[in-house]
Design a protein around this motif. Structure first.
Motif, PDB file in Angstrom:
ATOM      1  N   PRO A   1      62.450  87.326  52.581  1.00 49.80           N
ATOM      2  CA  PRO A   1      62.959  85.995  52.929  1.00 49.80           C
ATOM      3  C   PRO A   1      61.936  84.876  52.762  1.00 49.80           C
ATOM      4  CG  PRO A   1      63.714  87.598  54.533  1.00 49.80           C
ATOM      5  CD  PRO A   1      62.749  88.321  53.633  1.00 49.80           C
ATOM      6  N   SER A   2      60.649  85.172  53.038  1.00 45.10           N
ATOM      7  CA  SER A   2      59.635  84.120  52.888  1.00 45.10           C
ATOM      8  C   SER A   2      59.497  83.683  51.435  1.00 45.10           C
ATOM      9  CB  SER A   2      58.287  84.614  53.422  1.00 45.10           C
ATOM     10  OG  SER A   2      57.818  85.736  52.678  1.00 45.10           O
ATOM     11  N   GLN A   3      59.630  84.607  50.506  1.00 47.25           N
ATOM     12  CA  GLN A   3      59.560  84.254  49.092  1.00 47.25           C
ATOM     13  C   GLN A   3      60.780  83.447  48.658  1.00 47.25           C
ATOM     14  OE1 GLN A   3      58.969  88.446  47.843  1.00 47.25           O
ATOM     15  NE2 GLN A   3      57.147  87.740  46.742  1.00 47.25           N
ATOM     16  N   ILE A   4      61.946  83.798  49.175  1.00 42.30           N
ATOM     17  CA  ILE A   4      63.152  83.023  48.866  1.00 42.30           C
ATOM     18  C   ILE A   4      63.002  81.609  49.413  1.00 42.30           C
ATOM     19  CG2 ILE A   4      65.654  82.887  49.122  1.00 42.30           C
ATOM     20  CD1 ILE A   4      64.744  85.255  47.485  1.00 42.30           C
ATOM     21  N   PHE A   5      62.480  81.495  50.630  1.00 48.09           N
ATOM     22  CA  PHE A   5      62.299  80.172  51.238  1.00 48.09           C
ATOM     23  C   PHE A   5      61.312  79.343  50.431  1.00 48.09           C
ATOM     24  CE2 PHE A   5      59.985  77.558  54.459  1.00 48.09           C
ATOM     25  CZ  PHE A   5      60.982  76.614  54.634  1.00 48.09           C
ATOM     26  N   ARG A   6      60.244  79.956  49.939  1.00 46.89           N
ATOM     27  CA  ARG A   6      59.290  79.213  49.107  1.00 46.89           C
ATOM     28  C   ARG A   6      59.944  78.732  47.821  1.00 46.89           C
ATOM     29  NH1 ARG A   6      55.400  83.061  50.932  1.00 46.89           N
ATOM     30  NH2 ARG A   6      55.722  84.354  49.074  1.00 46.89           N
ATOM     31  N   ALA A   7      60.811  79.554  47.258  1.00 45.03           N
ATOM     32  CA  ALA A   7      61.526  79.147  46.039  1.00 45.03           C
ATOM     33  C   ALA A   7      62.449  77.964  46.318  1.00 45.03           C
ATOM     34  CB  ALA A   7      62.330  80.328  45.491  1.00 45.03           C
ATOM     35  N   ILE A   8      63.076  77.947  47.493  1.00 43.33           N
ATOM     36  CA  ILE A   8      63.936  76.824  47.874  1.00 43.33           C
ATOM     37  C   ILE A   8      63.109  75.556  48.022  1.00 43.33           C
ATOM     38  CG2 ILE A   8      65.410  75.910  49.713  1.00 43.33           C
ATOM     39  CD1 ILE A   8      66.306  78.822  50.232  1.00 43.33           C
ATOM     40  N   ARG A   9      61.973  75.667  48.719  1.00 47.97           N
ATOM     41  CA  ARG A   9      61.102  74.498  48.881  1.00 47.97           C
ATOM     42  C   ARG A   9      60.599  73.988  47.537  1.00 47.97           C
ATOM     43  NH1 ARG A   9      58.239  73.399  53.729  1.00 47.97           N
ATOM     44  NH2 ARG A   9      56.381  73.051  52.442  1.00 47.97           N
ATOM     45  N   LEU A  10      60.233  74.906  46.664  1.00 50.39           N
ATOM     46  CA  LEU A  10      59.724  74.508  45.348  1.00 50.39           C
ATOM     47  C   LEU A  10      60.789  73.766  44.551  1.00 50.39           C
ATOM     48  CD1 LEU A  10      57.513  74.576  43.185  1.00 50.39           C
ATOM     49  CD2 LEU A  10      58.413  76.807  42.458  1.00 50.39           C
ATOM     50  N   SER A  11      62.025  74.249  44.604  1.00 47.54           N
ATOM     51  CA  SER A  11      63.099  73.581  43.856  1.00 47.54           C
ATOM     52  C   SER A  11      63.363  72.186  44.403  1.00 47.54           C
ATOM     53  CB  SER A  11      64.378  74.417  43.917  1.00 47.54           C
ATOM     54  OG  SER A  11      64.932  74.441  45.213  1.00 47.54           O
ATOM     55  N   VAL A  12      63.280  72.029  45.729  1.00 47.47           N
ATOM     56  CA  VAL A  12      63.492  70.716  46.336  1.00 47.47           C
ATOM     57  C   VAL A  12      62.364  69.759  45.948  1.00 47.47           C
ATOM     58  CG1 VAL A  12      63.611  69.455  48.520  1.00 47.47           C
ATOM     59  CG2 VAL A  12      64.840  71.623  48.254  1.00 47.47           C
TER      60      VAL A  12
END
Length: 322
Positions: free
Chosen positions: A291-302
C-alpha cells in the motif's frame, strides 16, 4: 467467406480515441464482444447523463434526414427541392405521400424517417411542433434536432467528480467505469461465463473475499489501507471506505472549482486507477506492490499533474501545506 461477427469476436479493440476538451483520451484493451455495452452508452449519452459524450451516427443521420424533410415541407428555393416537388410530390403533401418501389433510394429513406418521426411523436402536427422547437435565431439547428430525437436520460450526480478537467483522462475513464459498475471484475466475469466460480477471489487482500467493484473500492483491506493514507494526506474530516457513500459525499459536498476540491477529486480518480492497475499487475504479470508504494504512486501522479499545468500553479503551495 466467414461472417463478420466471427472475425470481430477474435479481434481485440486496442485503442479508441475521442476528443475531450482538447485532450485526446485513449481507451486500451477491450474485446469487441465485451465492448458492446460501452458502444451503446457512447452512442446516446452525454457525459452529464453517464456516458462519454460521443454522438450516435445513426441518430445524427436521422436528424439530417429530418432537416431535409423540413426543407421539402417549406418548399425551399433549392434546385434539388424543386426537383423533388416536380417529380415525386406533384402538389401532394410530403407528410401523406406513399413511397413506390421504383422511387430513388434516397427518397424512400426520407419517407422512412418521416414515418419513424410520426410513430415517435404520435402525429404529423406533433412532429411539426417538435421541429419548430429546434430553431435558434430563425435557423434550424441540426444539433437541436438530434437532441430531440434521442431518448432523454437522467443526469448522474457524479458527473463533475469523474470528468473534472483537471484529472488525467485515463483516470477519468476508469473512474467512469467504476461509477457505472462496468469494470470487468471477477464477479462480472463469472456471470458472463468467462471464469469459474472458484476463481473469483480478490487478489489484493489475504482473505477469500468475492472480487466485486465495491469490494475493491475500498472495502478490501489492501485498498482501504491505500484510501486511508490518501484521506490522511488530504486531511479529510469525513471518512468512509464504502463506495456508495464516497461517491454520494463527493457529489454532494465537493462541488465547485476550488483548488482543494479539485485535488480531492484527483486523488479519488488516481486511487481508483492505481488500485485497479495493481489488481491487473497481480493477475497478468505476477507483480506485487504494498500500500505504501501505491500511495507514493498516487502522490507522484498528483504532483506531476500540478507541476506540469501552468494554469494550476497556485496548487503547488497548497500541496506543500498538505
Amino acid at each position: 467467406m466467414r461472417p463478420y461477427g466471427c472475425i470481430a469476436d477474435r479481434v481485440m479493440l486496442r485503442t479508441i480515441t475521442f476528443w475531450n476538451r482538447g485532450v485526446t483520451c485513449v481507451l486500451i484493451s477491450y474485446g469487441l464482444k465485451n465492448f458492446t455495452w460501452l458502444l451503446g452508452i457512447l452512442s446516446v449519452r452525454g457525459k452529464k447523463h453517464g456516458g462519454l459524450g460521443v454522438f450516435s451516427a445513426k441518430s445524427w443521420n436521422y436528424a439530417a434526414a429530418t432537416e431535409l424533410l423540413w426543407m421539402i415541407h417549406l418548399k425551399k428555393d433549392l434546385l434539388w427541392i424543386k426537383w423533388i416537388h416536380g417529380n415525386y410530390l406533384q402538389n401532394q403533401n410530403v407528410w401523406e405521400i406513399q413511397g413506390r418501389t421504383y422511387d430513388s433510394w434516397m427518397w424512400r429513406q426520407i419517407l422512412k424517417v418521416r414515418d419513424m418521426l410520426i410513430n415517435k411523436f404520435g402525429s404529423t402536427d406533433n412532429v411539426k411542433n417538435a421541429i419548430e422547437g429546434c430553431f435558434s435565431k430563425d435557423k434550424l439547428k441540426l444539433s437541436e434536432i438530434y437532441m430531440c430525437l434521442i431518448q432523454p436520460m437522467p443526469k448522474v450526480s457524479w458527473f463533475s467528480t469523474a470528468w473534472d478537467e483537471f484529472l488525467y483522462p485515463k483516470h477519468s475513464f476508469i473512474l467512469w467505469l467504476a461509477c457505472n459498475q462496468r469494470l470487468l471484475t471477477k464477479d462480472r466475469l463469472c456471470r458472463m461465463g468467462m471464469m469459474s466460480s472458484n476463481q473469483n477471489q480478490c487478489v489484493l487482500c489475504c482473505g477469500h473475499q468475492l472480487e466485486t467493484s465495491k469490494h475493491i473500492f475500498f472495502e478490501c483491506q489492501f485498498s482501504a489501507d491505500v484510501w486511508n493514507r490518501v484521506m490522511d494526506w488530504m486531511r479529510f474530516r469525513w471518512r468512509s471506505c464504502y463506495w456508495d457513500l464516497i461517491i454520494s459525499w463527493y457529489s454532494c459536498n465537493l462541488k465547485g472549482r476550488g483548488p482543494l476540491r479539485k485535488l480531492k477529486r484527483m486523488c479519488l480518480s488516481a486511487a481508483v486507477y492505481m488500485i485497479w492497475d495493481e489488481r491487473n499487475r497481480r493477475i497478468f504479470q505476477g507483480k506485487m506492490r504494498d500500500p505504501s508504494q501505491i500511495f507514493r504512486a498516487i502522490r507522484l501522479s498528483v504532483f506531476t499533474r500540478v507541476l506540469n499545468v501552468s494554469s494550476h500553479a497556485h496548487m503547488i503551495d497548497l500541496l506543500e501545506v498538505l
